[in-house]
Design an enzyme around this catalytic site. Sequence first.
Site, PDB file in Angstrom:
ATOM      1  N   GLU A 681       0.723  -1.077  -0.035  1.00 12.83           N
ATOM      2  CA  GLU A 681      -0.134  -0.076   0.047  1.00 12.83           C
ATOM      3  C   GLU A 681       0.830   1.326   0.029  1.00 12.83           C
ATOM      4  O   GLU A 681       1.790   1.526   0.780  1.00 12.83           O
ATOM      5  CB  GLU A 681      -0.733  -0.108   1.237  1.00 12.83           C
ATOM      6  CG  GLU A 681      -2.189  -0.920   1.398  1.00 12.83           C
ATOM      7  CD  GLU A 681      -3.181  -1.080   0.273  1.00 12.83           C
ATOM      8  OE1 GLU A 681      -3.333   0.183  -0.202  1.00 12.83           O
ATOM      9  OE2 GLU A 681      -3.482  -1.943  -0.262  1.00 12.83           O
ATOM     10  N   GLY A 683       1.037   5.755  -0.522  1.00 10.17           N
ATOM     11  CA  GLY A 683       0.373   6.898   0.115  1.00 10.17           C
ATOM     12  C   GLY A 683      -1.152   7.066  -0.422  1.00 10.17           C
ATOM     13  O   GLY A 683      -1.855   7.636   0.454  1.00 10.17           O
ATOM     14  N   VAL A 687      -0.006  -0.600  -4.752  1.00 12.09           N
ATOM     15  CA  VAL A 687       1.112  -0.533  -5.722  1.00 12.09           C
ATOM     16  C   VAL A 687       1.185  -2.003  -6.190  1.00 12.09           C
ATOM     17  O   VAL A 687       1.360  -3.021  -5.517  1.00 12.09           O
ATOM     18  CB  VAL A 687       2.323  -0.256  -4.967  1.00 12.09           C
ATOM     19  CG1 VAL A 687       3.466  -0.050  -6.154  1.00 12.09           C
ATOM     20  CG2 VAL A 687       2.202   1.489  -4.347  1.00 12.09           C
ATOM     21  N   ASP A 797       7.879  13.355   4.819  1.00 14.55           N
ATOM     22  CA  ASP A 797       7.782  12.099   5.616  1.00 14.55           C
ATOM     23  C   ASP A 797       8.759  11.042   5.343  1.00 14.55           C
ATOM     24  O   ASP A 797       8.634  10.007   4.713  1.00 14.55           O
ATOM     25  CB  ASP A 797       6.235  11.501   5.081  1.00 14.55           C
ATOM     26  CG  ASP A 797       5.932  10.178   5.782  1.00 14.55           C
ATOM     27  OD1 ASP A 797       6.369  10.180   6.995  1.00 14.55           O
ATOM     28  OD2 ASP A 797       5.153   9.558   5.410  1.00 14.55           O
TER      29      ASP A 797
END
EC number: 2.7.11.1
Length: 1019
Positions: A681, A683, A687, A797
Amino acid sequence: MSIILWSFFLFFTIILSSLTNITTLASFSSLHADELNALKEIATTLGIKRLNLRDEDPCSSKTLKIIQEVDFVPNLDINNTIGCDCSFNNNTICRITELALKTMSLRGKLPPELTKLPYLKSIELCRNYLSGTIPMEWAKMAYLTSISVCANNLSGNLPAGLQNFKNLTFLGVEGNQFSGPIPDELGNLTSLTGLELASNKFTGILPGTLARLVNLERVRICDNNFTGIIPAYIGNWTRLQKLHLYASGLTGPIPDAVVRLENLLELSLSDTTGIKSFPNLSSKGLKRLILRNVGLSGPIPSYIWNLTDLKILDLSFNKLNGIVQGVQNPPKNIYLTGNLLSGNIESGGLLNSQSYIDLSYNNFSWSSSCQKGSTINTYQSSYSKNNLTGLPPCAVPANCKKYQRFLHINCGGEEVSIRNSLGKITYQTDNSRQTNAASNQQFDYWGVSNTGDFTDDNSDHDEYYTSTNLTLSGDYPDLYKTARRSALSLVYYAFCLENGNYNVKLHFMEIQFSDKEVYSRLGRRIFDVYVQGKLFLRDFNINKEANGNMKPVIKEINATVTNHMLEIRLYWAGKGTTLIPKRGNYGPLISAISLCHSQEPLCGVEKTKHHIKYPLILGASGALVTIVLLAVGIYARGIYRRDNNRRERDLRAQGLQTVCFSWRQLQTATNNFDQANKLGEGGFGSVFKGELSDGTIIAVKQLSSKSSQGNREFVNEIGMISGLNHPNLVKLYGCCVERDQLLLVYEYMENNSLALALFGQNSLKLDWAARQKICVGIARGLEFLHDGSAMRMVHRDIKTTNVLLDTDLNAKISDFGLARLHEAEHTHISTKVAGTIGYMAPEYALWGQLTEKADVYSFGVVAMEIVSGKSNTKQQGNADSVSLINWALTLQQTGDILEIVDRMLEGEFNRSEAVRMIKVALVCTNSSPSLRPTMSEAVKMLEGEIEITQVMSDPGIYGHDWSISKLRDIDTHSSSSTSGVTDQTTTTMKSSVSGCDLYPLYPESMILNSTVENSSSSL
């Protein structure tokens, strides 16, 4: 009579016997046994694997028989020479007096064992890969007069014990990593005639003791970080013939005592300040005078044109004014570019010479029929403007018949066609061999202006292009087989362009430094890049940006065209090495250029034509069905295209040329988004791994329909990623905006995330070299985001799950979905907090203040996780340690800092690099943002180029323990993660910095031109 004949016979017999004995003695002279054994020890220390001393005596062969490794690359520049004196012990014993092992890529250290060659006079070990420093044991050699160790990997301070080398006449350490101040003791080497300290990292002022070096004849201290003014005591060096000070860090004025030196043949000074007036030089025998970009003003004094021996005159990029006239015998090379010179240059006689003359960027007047000489550069030399600003009347067409919206140039090479998913793009040829030291070549819609000759190579036939026959990797290798280079200034300009916003791509690859010759890796090519007169890249180093030689790197910038012209200038400011792989290799180098209007999505792609035969539809009913179906199809397609066009308009608004994939392509590539291909997973959503029809492996980020981000955030992510190309950023291949689907297509990273590599159940066995490379790679990627890209950006991040690893364990930063543009005029942005507890900086998590220093903090946490193999989100050490960082601080106070190193390494790591990484992590995670370094400084700290600032512990409200505890409280009790901060954006104006640019490639001459034109047009 017979007695007389017998006497003559006896006499000649004795003479012949004597000559035979002498010849026999000479033929049987051999190297002393002690020195023969010493050579074996010396070879071992130098890193020579095998040395053959059996077959032939070294003094007889005048060389060492070295058996090289299998991967050794033959080099015609190799100098393997032994010099001997065989006059000892009645001409039977030889002693080594000279040792030259040059251009052999030896990887050892400077051997102290050379003291076992007591008669040694000269040591030449240039162009190897030797490390360490100069052994003090060498001072014991009473006959030693010359030390030449240029172009090696030597480091540390110059040893103060140099004063013991009493007979030294030459010291050459150019092209190494020496640092720190010059020791006072160097002034005791009063026999020195040559001193070469260029291209190191020396700092501080030149010590006053150097005034004693009155026998100096040649001095090179260029490309260093010295401070202070040019010392007046240089005037004591009355025998001085060559003085090279370019980019040394020293500032003006030029002392009168230096001006009065009568034996000067070469004076080179560049890229500094404080030299306002032209010096009245006393030396009448000057052959080379370089006063480039030093602040000179006023007219060029007439005595300069009377220096009959002058061959090179470089006065470029100053503020010189007045008229150039009365020149009878001009120097062979004259560079006057970037000044305020005026008058009718055609009437001065200068243009009738056979000299190479650069007049670009001045205020000369030209007739409408001005003649363009093949050795005269007239680009931007006139204040007489036409429809294409800045070009002489004879240089351009009277009117542009057509305006272009794109341009592709294969710099230095033939026409090349490349293919991408959209079709074929052709890069125009740029292979003219008419380029010289002052040339301006012009083609249909573009031109190239070159300034400068490679003065260090002692050649009259410089080449301004280069090529490689090696097999290149990466995308579109044909673009990088050739490159154009310059010794000073290289300008590509496009004209007859449609005005508007353009995306400019500059393609670079270092092809002159080959990794196969190990010493060539030490080469540093450093230059500046300007686009439309604005500094885009300062101190750009291709090798460093690409993480090695023979690797491509693309730099992108958005530029605005308002006068139908776009200019790209590459400028050498005197920095970097000049002797690797041989003398005269420096200055800017570029492989290809591409520019495209923001509203030209295909950017010159040649579409493939498909010929489709439609079947004849017979019968009225068939026709009716067809019409109905077409109507329905058109209606449905209209709805789809309306939505798709809206998204494409959003993309075009950001000036992008992103490749658009079809839904069918990605559906096929991922096997209909099979769960077996799911990587995890991201953002925005899931994927998937996929494979395109050409075999390219990709990662497809399928945005979740439930995502709160949606189209605008999608466009935002594309806008920020597509314009960024860096070896340490995950590459975005393109996107898909079909069927209400929003998808991003990235390069696939074989080794997944750094988090899995460090903390996963089947974690990779990362050795220390891999960890060091990963850490530096992350730092360089962040440095690029903060300072290297056209738009400064804060990631927000940074964590181990957002760092991906390719096959070679190169680190690449991913997930820019949280990134925000960081406007240059804002010191911080207060916005909704989005990040990960354990990696967020306190000021960001607690008060919403976002600067680049928040990324620096997160990087510090990741660096500590890399060195320790532990996660910062888990309690470490004893019960009093709130976090990994806190544990490291505790260990530092107790002197047990290396206890934090990952035990999986089993003690196999570089201790100095580990300590450095830990200290960098600690200083980056300082609770006070102002005490953290920039990412650029962090990179230099990791690479040992600058000292690491001391970590200041802060027990107050910003203290680390308190901050982490508070963050955990927030993580537990708050789901919004806003910390009570509103999503209003508050800004504070940044304080201004020093305004003087030392490299003004758009000096006042160009600014004045623009001012005059604008003011006249407004009347």
